[in-house]
Write an enzyme that holds these catalytic residues in place. Structure first.
Site, PDB file in Angstrom:
ATOM      1  CB  SER A   8      -0.921   0.006   1.221  1.00 54.04           C
ATOM      2  OG  SER A   8      -1.618   1.233   1.289  1.00 54.04           O
ATOM      3  CG  ASP A  35      -5.519   2.496  -0.005  1.00 49.96           C
ATOM      4  OD1 ASP A  35      -6.437   1.669  -0.150  1.00 49.96           O
ATOM      5  OD2 ASP A  35      -4.490   2.255   0.651  1.00 49.96           O
ATOM      6  CG  MET A  37      -8.847   7.257   0.904  1.00 50.69           C
ATOM      7  SD  MET A  37      -8.000   7.503   2.478  1.00 50.69           S
ATOM      8  CE  MET A  37      -6.995   6.029   2.534  1.00 50.69           C
ATOM      9  CG  MET A  68     -11.618   3.140   0.545  1.00 48.95           C
ATOM     10  SD  MET A  68     -10.353   3.226   1.841  1.00 48.95           S
ATOM     11  CE  MET A  68      -8.886   3.376   0.828  1.00 48.95           C
ATOM     12  CG  MET A 137     -12.040  -2.496   4.228  1.00 50.53           C
ATOM     13  SD  MET A 137     -10.401  -2.087   3.568  1.00 50.53           S
ATOM     14  CE  MET A 137      -9.777  -0.952   4.819  1.00 50.53           C
ATOM     15  N   GLY A 142      -9.786   4.501   5.602  1.00 50.49           N
ATOM     16  CA  GLY A 142      -9.557   5.938   5.624  1.00 50.49           C
ATOM     17  C   GLY A 142      -8.160   6.355   6.015  1.00 50.49           C
ATOM     18  CG  PHE A 143      -6.968   8.030   8.653  1.00 51.15           C
ATOM     19  CD1 PHE A 143      -6.246   9.190   8.405  1.00 51.15           C
ATOM     20  CD2 PHE A 143      -8.338   8.120   8.819  1.00 51.15           C
ATOM     21  CE1 PHE A 143      -6.890  10.411   8.325  1.00 51.15           C
ATOM     22  CE2 PHE A 143      -8.984   9.348   8.752  1.00 51.15           C
ATOM     23  CZ  PHE A 143      -8.256  10.499   8.508  1.00 51.15           C
ATOM     24  N   GLY A 144      -4.018   4.916   7.185  1.00 52.48           N
ATOM     25  CA  GLY A 144      -3.047   3.854   7.380  1.00 52.48           C
ATOM     26  C   GLY A 144      -2.562   3.825   8.812  1.00 52.48           C
ATOM     27  N   GLY A 145      -1.901   2.743   9.183  1.00 58.57           N
ATOM     28  CA  GLY A 145      -1.277   2.641  10.497  1.00 58.57           C
ATOM     29  C   GLY A 145      -2.194   2.237  11.631  1.00 58.57           C
ATOM     30  N   GLY A 176      -5.474  -3.768   6.329  1.00 55.42           N
ATOM     31  CA  GLY A 176      -5.555  -3.043   7.587  1.00 55.42           C
ATOM     32  C   GLY A 176      -4.821  -3.735   8.718  1.00 55.42           C
ATOM     33  N   GLY A 177      -3.768  -3.107   9.219  1.00 57.12           N
ATOM     34  CA  GLY A 177      -3.047  -3.647  10.363  1.00 57.12           C
ATOM     35  C   GLY A 177      -2.282  -4.924  10.083  1.00 57.12           C
ATOM     36  N   GLY A 197       1.080  -1.791   4.424  1.00 55.83           N
ATOM     37  CA  GLY A 197       1.595  -0.464   4.138  1.00 55.83           C
ATOM     38  C   GLY A 197       2.721  -0.075   5.056  1.00 55.83           C
ATOM     39  CB  SER A 198       2.753   1.571   8.379  1.00 56.24           C
ATOM     40  OG  SER A 198       1.816   0.703   8.981  1.00 56.24           O
TER      41      SER A 198
END
Length: 215
Positions: A8, A35, A37, A68, A137, A142-145, A176-177, A197-198
């Site tokens: 990501s 992604d 948004m 999204m 999901m 909406g947000f990474g991390g 996600g996560g 991602g992160s």
């Protein structure tokens, strides 16, 4: 079951996006997760069609575009023409999921459908034989991390059972996560494509991190 890693770029260094994509591909990521948004469907705004066009010129991996956004059918052709290989939209954002899938397929692209953590996977039953990928999901989009929502593991298992009962081999993606621990849990539940991602882009050794995700 072979695992596919989708990197990501929401967590990448956007000032050096070509380098970051090359780093992910060299590390063994088969997909690049993109992604999109709109600040309406989710409380964040990311990037869109002009950035995808640029990314498509340098990426060799599959471009895995996650919309999204509300009313996704309006933008399918533009994203398809800008380089997307897979276009995933949200069940919660479409007036007619079947029409969105048809629009994606008419552009010669693979169609994915996604559900938020609070949406039951049972709503996807009418579309199981029409989609090419299903994204569960495991954080609020909406947000990474964000931290992985472990309750979603039961949804992945339920979805896998639904597919198996119909003798369908549609891959399940999770987003996600995802890290080396949650990747194993998600895979054990039935997920095949892991979005990270992160965990990847903050890693001092991305190749090692990818190999841990694939264990």
């Amino acid at each position: 079951m072979k695992k596919i890693i989708s990197a990501s770029i929401l967590s990448a260094d956007l000032c050096n996006l070509e380098r970051e994509i090359g780093r992910a591909e060299k590390a063994g990521c088969e997909y690049i997760h993109f992604d999109v948004m709109d600040g309406v469907f989710v409380n964040n705004i990311s990037y869109g069609i002009p950035v995808l066009k640029s990314v498509s010129k340098v990426a060799r991996a599959v471009l895995d575009v996650h919309l999204m956004i509300i009313d996704p059918i309006k933008y399918i052709k533009q994203f398809a023409e800008s380089g997307a290989d897979i276009i995933t939209f949200h069940y919660e954002a479409a007036e007619s999921c079947a029409d969105v899938m048809d629009a994606i397929h008419s552009c010669g692209k693979k169609a994915g459908i996604s559900v938020k953590p609070e949406t039951p996977v049972s709503v996807l039953e009418p579309y199981l034989d029409k989609v090419d990928m299903i994204l569960v999901m495991t954080v609020e989009p909406g947000f990474g991390g964000q931290g992985f929502i472990y309750d979603c593991l039961d949804k992945i298992k339920e979805l896998k059972a639904m597919l198996d009962s119909r003798n369908l081999h549609t891959p399940i993606q999770v987003d996600g996560g995802i890290n080396d621990v949650t990747a194993m849990r998600a895979s054990d539940a039935g997920a095949e494509i892991l979005v990270a991602g992160s965990y990847l882009f903050n890693s001092p050794d991305m190749e090692k991190s990818v190999s841990l995700l694939k264990k």
